[in-house]
Design an enzyme around this catalytic site. Structure first.
Site, mmCIF file in Angstrom:
data_model
loop_
_atom_site.group_PDB
_atom_site.id
_atom_site.type_symbol
_atom_site.label_atom_id
_atom_site.label_comp_id
_atom_site.label_asym_id
_atom_site.label_seq_id
_atom_site.Cartn_x
_atom_site.Cartn_y
_atom_site.Cartn_z
ATOM 1 N N ASP A 390 0.864 -1.198 0.000
ATOM 2 C CA ASP A 390 0.000 0.000 0.000
ATOM 3 C C ASP A 390 0.887 1.230 0.000
ATOM 4 O OD1 ASP A 390 -2.186 1.970 0.589
ATOM 5 O OD2 ASP A 390 -3.350 0.153 0.940
ATOM 6 N N GLY A 416 4.247 0.365 -2.166
ATOM 7 C CA GLY A 416 4.152 0.017 -3.583
ATOM 8 C C GLY A 416 3.126 0.864 -4.290
ATOM 9 N N ASP A 417 3.181 0.820 -5.593
ATOM 10 C CA ASP A 417 2.231 1.563 -6.405
ATOM 11 C C ASP A 417 1.412 0.563 -7.208
ATOM 12 O OD1 ASP A 417 2.021 4.633 -7.652
ATOM 13 O OD2 ASP A 417 1.298 3.011 -8.930
ATOM 14 N N HIS A 435 -12.876 -0.688 -8.019
ATOM 15 C CA HIS A 435 -14.020 0.229 -8.193
ATOM 16 C C HIS A 435 -13.634 1.688 -7.904
ATOM 17 C CE1 HIS A 435 -15.790 -0.007 -3.805
ATOM 18 N NE2 HIS A 435 -14.510 0.245 -3.805
HETATM 19 C C1 LIG Z 1 -10.821 1.521 -0.838
HETATM 20 S S1 LIG Z 1 -9.307 1.212 -0.045
HETATM 21 C C2 LIG Z 1 -9.347 -0.557 0.087
HETATM 22 C C3 LIG Z 1 -8.462 -1.063 1.162
HETATM 23 C C4 LIG Z 1 -8.499 -2.577 1.379
HETATM 24 N N1 LIG Z 1 -8.069 -3.296 0.214
HETATM 25 C C5 LIG Z 1 -9.858 -3.022 1.834
HETATM 26 O O1 LIG Z 1 -10.506 -3.807 1.156
HETATM 27 O O2 LIG Z 1 -10.282 -2.585 2.906
HETATM 28 C C6 LIG Z 1 -8.160 1.504 -1.344
HETATM 29 C C7 LIG Z 1 -6.713 1.396 -0.951
HETATM 30 O O3 LIG Z 1 -5.939 1.721 -2.102
HETATM 31 C C8 LIG Z 1 -4.761 2.375 -1.672
HETATM 32 N N2 LIG Z 1 -4.206 3.096 -2.820
HETATM 33 C C9 LIG Z 1 -4.726 4.146 -3.468
HETATM 34 N N3 LIG Z 1 -3.935 4.521 -4.473
HETATM 35 C C10 LIG Z 1 -2.880 3.689 -4.477
HETATM 36 C C11 LIG Z 1 -1.715 3.567 -5.295
HETATM 37 N N4 LIG Z 1 -1.499 4.385 -6.317
HETATM 38 N N5 LIG Z 1 -0.856 2.590 -5.006
HETATM 39 C C12 LIG Z 1 -1.067 1.748 -3.970
HETATM 40 N N6 LIG Z 1 -2.154 1.805 -3.177
HETATM 41 C C13 LIG Z 1 -3.045 2.774 -3.433
HETATM 42 C C14 LIG Z 1 -5.253 3.241 -0.545
HETATM 43 O O4 LIG Z 1 -4.209 3.645 0.309
HETATM 44 C C15 LIG Z 1 -6.256 2.328 0.135
HETATM 45 O O5 LIG Z 1 -5.665 1.601 1.172
#
Ligand SMILES: C[S@@+](CC[C@H](N)C(=O)[O-])C[C@H]1O[C@@H](n2cnc3c(N)ncnc32)[C@H](O)[C@@H]1O
Length: 530
Positions: A390, A416-417, A435
């Site tokens: 994350d 990570g990205d 989504h």
């Molecule tokens: C809606 S949350 C979902 C978190 C988790 N997977 C869950 O089901 O509860 C989306 C996640 O995507 C991460 N995120 C957003 N942009 C990102 C990026 N460019 N690279 C990595 N993670 C990212 C956010 O930090 C967040 O934790």
């Protein structure tokens, strides 16, 4: 405050059977719209007096101060009476008198009572008062009940049958309604079966908006936590939470209407109901962070702009993307992460036992938040290892959480990205991530994950799946518009849409496992040639 008038006075037009049984009117005194601190008699009393043209002498609306006022004509309703607030200098307002312009609603017609769709109003009923026909709301006045030009009559309750002395056009109403499928013809060319019910339903949605915002406000200020152990004095609660006592009292009274708190009749103290206790942090199914997090309540007012250009309300309201905003506000980032964790417990954890996880393999949760899902998977499969990926701002809390769950020794935490290939793993998890993104980004994320794994990797996408042959459910539609509001061209998707995007990213959709309502697991394997 109840009307309390004798049945003789008000039962004929009240239409409330309970009123007849009780022997006295239990209609609520009405608060006069737009004029604070004034009350007027319940609409039944008003309508009855207007209909019979009698003068208002001493009414039964004690303890409200009463006035003797001669009714100037049969068109005029009984005057509202000023509530006995000793310190108030707001004068009473009389409709039909010179001061009528003081009422923002204009002269008021009482059209009846309609149960609220949710039944969550204090009395379970709305008192609907619509303005005279010169206002835009006059569309709800049935055309068939319009009096002949130049003559004004007292409007009748919609359910009341026409009496012998009503104009002949009214007697046409039943025949015309039958011809129009039981619907009334309204001004402006509208037809409606139950116009008052329609108005009530819309007003209910309107009111729920303020209930939602009040819930967010009290939760953000940890008020439910301070009420977790029982009834609290509101003044003490305000002092303890640094809130304005008057504002707090009034919001708690509003929330009482939705069954969140119980406020005593003197409005001195309040207690959380069982439902309200779900807003406490320590509740096992807590929704504290879901209501406290930055998000929909903060950007919802920019939805008009979203509607115009399809862009996220977040960008219109804040000038930056949602993730950018969170990265700049670590306190809000923390609460958002907690909100995701709360929702994961409800939606994604129940899916874990429905799936086979590799006994000794590696599971990588990409954009896995604070690691609630990964910790649960590792708990289910004691010899598996985990990789949590994350953004750096999220991972501090993630390390703490994984250690609290006792799985940190089997789990690597990586910055990570989403658009960069992740480390090699046997199973990749993307939970409630896709989504948040537009189609091109989703295809790019899927392609990056495909490049990270080898040809035997399995991909599990945790998302709700929209029906492709029916209108989505209310909650699915809510989630879809929430994505639209928060992120760029983000959306909920149907299975054919996921299949196409998976193929663009180098994956073949294998199967879908239905989880609890609102959650599925879409399983995919690599296409032969990525
Ligand atoms: C809606 S949350 C979902 C978190 C988790 N997977 C869950 O089901 O509860 C989306 C996640 O995507 C991460 N995120 C957003 N942009 C990102 C990026 N460019 N690279 C990595 N993670 C990212 C956010 O930090 C967040 O934790």
């Amino acid at each position: 405050m109840k009307c309390g008038a004798a049945v003789d006075d008000c039962s004929r037009l009240h239409g409330n059977r309970h009123c007849l049984k009780a022997g006295s009117c239990d209609g609520d005194l009405l608060h006069l719209s737009g004029v604070p601190n004034t009350l007027e008699p319940c609409r039944a009393i008003r309508s009855n007096r207007v209909a019979s043209g009698i003068s208002t002498a001493r009414t039964a609306v004690s303890p409200v101060r009463q006035r003797r006022t001669r009714m100037p004509s049969s068109l005029r309703a009984a005057p509202p009476v000023k509530a006995p607030f000793p310190n108030s200098d707001i004068p009473a307002v009389r409709h039909g008198s010179r001061s009528r312009s003081r009422c923002k609603m204009g002269p008021i017609r009482c059209l009846g009572q309609v149960p609220t769709p949710t039944g969550n109003h204090h009395s379970g009923m709305y008192s609907l008062r619509l303005p005279e026909p010169d206002s835009s709301l006059s569309v709800y006045r049935a055309e068939s009940e319009h009096p002949p030009r130049g003559r004004r009559t007292v409007p009748s309750l919609p359910t009341q049958s026409a009496s012998a002395d009503t104009p002949s056009r009214i007697n046409d109403a039943p025949r015309r309604r039958k011809a129009e499928g039981g619907r009334q013809r309204l001004a402006g060319g509208f037809l409606a079966a139950e116009p008052l019910r329609d108005v009530a339903a819309l007003l209910d949605a309107y009111q729920q908006g303020l209930v939602f915002h009040s819930l967010c406000a009290v939760t953000r200020l940890s008020i439910p936590d301070r009420m977790a152990d029982g009834r609290r004095d509101i003044a003490a609660l305000a002092e303890e939470t640094g809130t304005d006592e008057d504002a707090l009292r009034r919001m708690l009274v509003l929330l009482a209407g939705s069954g969140i708190v119980d406020v005593d009749p003197g409005r001195v103290s309040a207690e959380l109901t069982e439902r309200g206790k779900v807003l406490c942090r320590r509740h096992p199914m807590s929704l504290w962070a879901t209501f406290a997090t930055f998000g929909i309540p903060d950007v919802g007012n920019a939805l008009t702009e979203t509607l115009k250009d399809g862009g996220p309300a977040t960008r219109h309201a804040l000038g930056v993307d949602f993730w950018e905003h969170l990265a700049k506000h670590p306190d809000q980032q923390l609460v958002f992460g907690q909100a995701m964790a709360e929702q994961a417990r409800l939606l994604t954890l129940p899916c874990v036992p429905l799936l086979d996880w590799p006994a000794e393999g590696t599971v990588a949760d990409i954009a896995g938040g604070i690691g609630v899902l990964l910790a649960d998977i590792l708990d289910e499969v004691p010899d598996a290892r985990g990789i949590l990926v994350d953004q750096p701002e999220v991972l501090g809390r993630a390390r703490t959480y994984l250690s609290e769950q006792g799985v940190d020794d089997r789990c690597t935490v990586r910055t990570g990205d989403l658009f960069v290939p992740p480390p090699r793993a046997d199973v990749y998890v993307l939970s409630r991530v896709l989504h948040d993104w537009d189609d091109d980004s989703v295809a790019a994320i899927l392609a990056a994950v495909r490049r990270g794994g080898d040809d035997t990797a399995v991909l599990r996408i945790f998302e709700d799946v929209l029906p492709d042959d029916a209108v989505p459910s209310a909650i699915q539609a809510w989630a879809d518009v929430a994505m639209l509001a928060l992120y760029h061209r983000a959306k909920e998707r149907t299975l054919p849409e996921y299949r196409r995007l998976l193929e663009r990213g180098g994956w073949r959709l294998e199967r879908v496992v239905q989880g609890p309502p609102g959650m599925c697991v879409i399983e995919a394997r690599p296409l032969a040639t990525p």
